[in-house]
Write a protein that holds these residues in place. Structure first.
Motif, mmCIF file in Angstrom:
data_model
loop_
_atom_site.group_PDB
_atom_site.id
_atom_site.type_symbol
_atom_site.label_atom_id
_atom_site.label_comp_id
_atom_site.label_asym_id
_atom_site.label_seq_id
_atom_site.Cartn_x
_atom_site.Cartn_y
_atom_site.Cartn_z
ATOM 1 N N LEU A 15 0.848 -1.188 0.000
ATOM 2 C CA LEU A 15 0.000 0.000 0.000
ATOM 3 C C LEU A 15 0.883 1.237 0.000
ATOM 4 N N GLY A 16 0.489 2.201 -0.772
ATOM 5 C CA GLY A 16 1.233 3.456 -0.792
ATOM 6 C C GLY A 16 2.393 3.485 -1.760
ATOM 7 N N ALA A 17 2.580 2.419 -2.561
ATOM 8 C CA ALA A 17 3.647 2.434 -3.562
ATOM 9 C C ALA A 17 3.354 3.538 -4.578
ATOM 10 N N PRO A 18 4.343 4.360 -4.930
ATOM 11 C CA PRO A 18 4.080 5.466 -5.862
ATOM 12 C C PRO A 18 3.514 4.985 -7.197
ATOM 13 N N LEU A 19 4.147 3.978 -7.775
ATOM 14 C CA LEU A 19 3.708 3.466 -9.065
ATOM 15 C C LEU A 19 3.618 1.947 -9.038
ATOM 16 N N THR A 20 2.590 1.423 -9.672
ATOM 17 C CA THR A 20 2.428 -0.012 -9.866
ATOM 18 C C THR A 20 2.200 -0.247 -11.348
ATOM 19 N N LEU A 21 2.854 -1.263 -11.888
ATOM 20 C CA LEU A 21 2.618 -1.650 -13.280
ATOM 21 C C LEU A 21 1.560 -2.744 -13.308
ATOM 22 N N ALA A 22 0.613 -2.620 -14.219
ATOM 23 C CA ALA A 22 -0.380 -3.669 -14.439
ATOM 24 C C ALA A 22 -0.234 -4.147 -15.886
ATOM 25 N N SER A 69 -6.924 -4.474 -23.304
ATOM 26 C CA SER A 69 -8.100 -5.256 -23.706
ATOM 27 C C SER A 69 -9.393 -4.470 -23.504
ATOM 28 N N GLN A 70 -10.434 -4.894 -24.215
ATOM 29 C CA GLN A 70 -11.722 -4.197 -24.164
ATOM 30 C C GLN A 70 -12.318 -4.120 -22.749
ATOM 31 N N PRO A 71 -12.244 -5.193 -21.930
ATOM 32 C CA PRO A 71 -12.806 -5.088 -20.574
ATOM 33 C C PRO A 71 -12.067 -4.103 -19.675
ATOM 34 N N ILE A 72 -10.787 -3.846 -19.978
ATOM 35 C CA ILE A 72 -9.972 -2.983 -19.125
ATOM 36 C C ILE A 72 -10.046 -1.520 -19.553
ATOM 37 N N ARG A 73 -10.244 -1.261 -20.834
ATOM 38 C CA ARG A 73 -10.200 0.115 -21.343
ATOM 39 C C ARG A 73 -11.131 1.084 -20.613
ATOM 40 N N PRO A 74 -12.380 0.700 -20.309
ATOM 41 C CA PRO A 74 -13.262 1.649 -19.614
ATOM 42 C C PRO A 74 -12.789 2.017 -18.214
ATOM 43 N N LEU A 75 -11.890 1.210 -17.657
ATOM 44 C CA LEU A 75 -11.404 1.471 -16.298
ATOM 45 C C LEU A 75 -10.249 2.468 -16.269
ATOM 46 N N VAL A 76 -9.682 2.767 -17.434
ATOM 47 C CA VAL A 76 -8.548 3.693 -17.512
ATOM 48 C C VAL A 76 -9.050 5.121 -17.300
ATOM 49 N N THR A 77 -8.557 5.759 -16.263
ATOM 50 C CA THR A 77 -9.014 7.115 -15.927
ATOM 51 C C THR A 77 -8.151 8.190 -16.591
ATOM 52 N N HIS A 78 -6.906 7.852 -16.929
ATOM 53 C CA HIS A 78 -6.000 8.788 -17.587
ATOM 54 C C HIS A 78 -5.517 8.120 -18.881
ATOM 55 N N ARG A 79 -6.143 8.519 -19.998
ATOM 56 C CA ARG A 79 -5.837 7.922 -21.298
ATOM 57 C C ARG A 79 -4.693 8.710 -21.934
ATOM 58 N N LEU A 80 -3.565 8.048 -22.091
ATOM 59 C CA LEU A 80 -2.340 8.705 -22.549
ATOM 60 C C LEU A 80 -1.921 8.185 -23.917
ATOM 61 N N ARG A 126 0.918 11.595 -9.087
ATOM 62 C CA ARG A 126 2.143 11.135 -8.407
ATOM 63 C C ARG A 126 2.056 9.645 -8.066
ATOM 64 N N GLN A 127 0.864 9.207 -7.703
ATOM 65 C CA GLN A 127 0.644 7.802 -7.353
ATOM 66 C C GLN A 127 -0.382 7.243 -8.332
ATOM 67 N N ALA A 128 -0.048 6.112 -8.975
ATOM 68 C CA ALA A 128 -0.939 5.610 -10.023
ATOM 69 C C ALA A 128 -0.629 4.155 -10.342
ATOM 70 N N THR A 164 -10.934 -2.585 -10.698
ATOM 71 C CA THR A 164 -12.252 -2.098 -10.273
ATOM 72 C C THR A 164 -12.251 -1.728 -8.799
ATOM 73 N N ASN A 165 -11.436 -2.420 -8.023
ATOM 74 C CA ASN A 165 -11.454 -2.235 -6.564
ATOM 75 C C ASN A 165 -10.394 -1.273 -6.045
ATOM 76 N N THR A 166 -9.682 -0.610 -6.945
ATOM 77 C CA THR A 166 -8.668 0.341 -6.490
ATOM 78 C C THR A 166 -9.221 1.757 -6.497
ATOM 79 N N SER A 167 -8.688 2.592 -5.627
ATOM 80 C CA SER A 167 -9.063 4.001 -5.610
ATOM 81 C C SER A 167 -8.008 4.865 -6.310
ATOM 82 N N LEU A 168 -6.952 4.223 -6.794
ATOM 83 C CA LEU A 168 -5.864 4.957 -7.434
ATOM 84 C C LEU A 168 -6.225 5.339 -8.868
ATOM 85 N N PRO A 169 -5.623 6.397 -9.387
ATOM 86 C CA PRO A 169 -5.765 6.702 -10.806
ATOM 87 C C PRO A 169 -5.201 5.544 -11.636
#
Length: 242
Positions: free
Chosen positions: A96-103, A202-213, A188-190, A165-170
């Motif tokens: 918890l609290g890691a600045p960045l996580t890769l998915a 993938s299509q199921p994940i795309r709607p969950l992306v809050t910052h489209r880069l 800063r944290q994402a 779906t269950n994360t509060s992070l960007p």
């Protein structure tokens, strides 16, 4: 002298079903094996040539073998002094609290996955969450491609949609319809999502992306970026800001 059963056991670990059953993986070469040992991984089997054996007297359990015997065990075209069989570490919860996580969403190529693990290590990213259809990080090809970084990165395989779906992070992801990464405010944290080599996120994940880069290209006609290169650019831009 190596026995046929020892050779058979190591060779079987090339297959995922055997790695899962035995909870073991293979690492080769002074760099990869050395990093694992330094990180506190304890080998269940260690096979070494005279050169490595004499330089590592603190590893008395290493089995001394010839270069020809190492060739029989190895998954490399040119084996390098030492091969170790290590326990696959138990799954650890993400910090918890890691600045960045890769998915990682469906990364298939072992070389890409290994390189992405190296990239995470380079930028100090300790957490990688993989979808269940991402390649197995403990395969010999991936472990070798990490060049030892797999010893310093926590890897978790899970239902990626549920996790996001269950994360509060960007949640940040690179998409063709995204905004120029160099011109956007970045959190800063994402969680940074990287998609499949051919299909992207993938299509199921795309709607969950809050910052489209989007990583802009600077020359028309240039081929799309390899996912590992795109990961490096994205992580670099996040880390550069903060």
């Amino acid at each position: 002298m190596l026995s046929k059963s020892q050779i058979k056991f190591v060779k079987q670990l090339e297959q995922k079903k055997h790695r899962q059953r035995e909870r073991r993986f293979v690492a080769e070469g002074p760099k990869v094996v050395g990093d694992l040992l330094s990180a506190g991984f304890f080998p269940t089997q260690l096979f070494a040539t005279q050169e490595w054996y004499e330089a590592h007297t603190e590893q008395p359990s290493a089995v001394l073998i010839t270069a020809e015997e190492l060739q029989k065990l190895s998954f490399l075209q040119h084996p390098q002094q030492v091969l170790g069989v290590f326990p696959i570490p138990p799954v650890s919860p993400c910090k918890l609290g890691a600045p960045l996580t890769l998915a990682l969403d469906g990364i298939q190529d072992p070389g890409n996955l290994g390189t992405i693990i190296r990239i995470a290590d380079w930028f100090g990213i300790e957490e990688i969450v993989c979808s269940q259809d991402t390649a197995d990080a403990w395969s010999p090809k991936v472990v070798q491609a990490t060049m030892g970084s797999i010893a310093r990165v926590n890897l978790t395989y899970t239902n990626l949609k549920e996790y996001l779906t269950n994360t509060s992070l960007p949640i940040c992801g690179t998409l063709l319809d995204g905004e120029n990464i160099y011109q956007q405010e970045l959190p800063r944290q994402a969680i940074i999502v990287m998609g499949n080599e051919g299909n992207g996120i993938s299509q199921p994940i795309r709607p969950l992306v809050t910052h489209r880069l989007f990583i802009p290209r600077f020359r028309e006609g240039a081929e799309s970026l390899n996912v590992a290169i795109a990961t490096a650019i994205t992580c670099s831009e996040f880390c550069r800001r903060f």
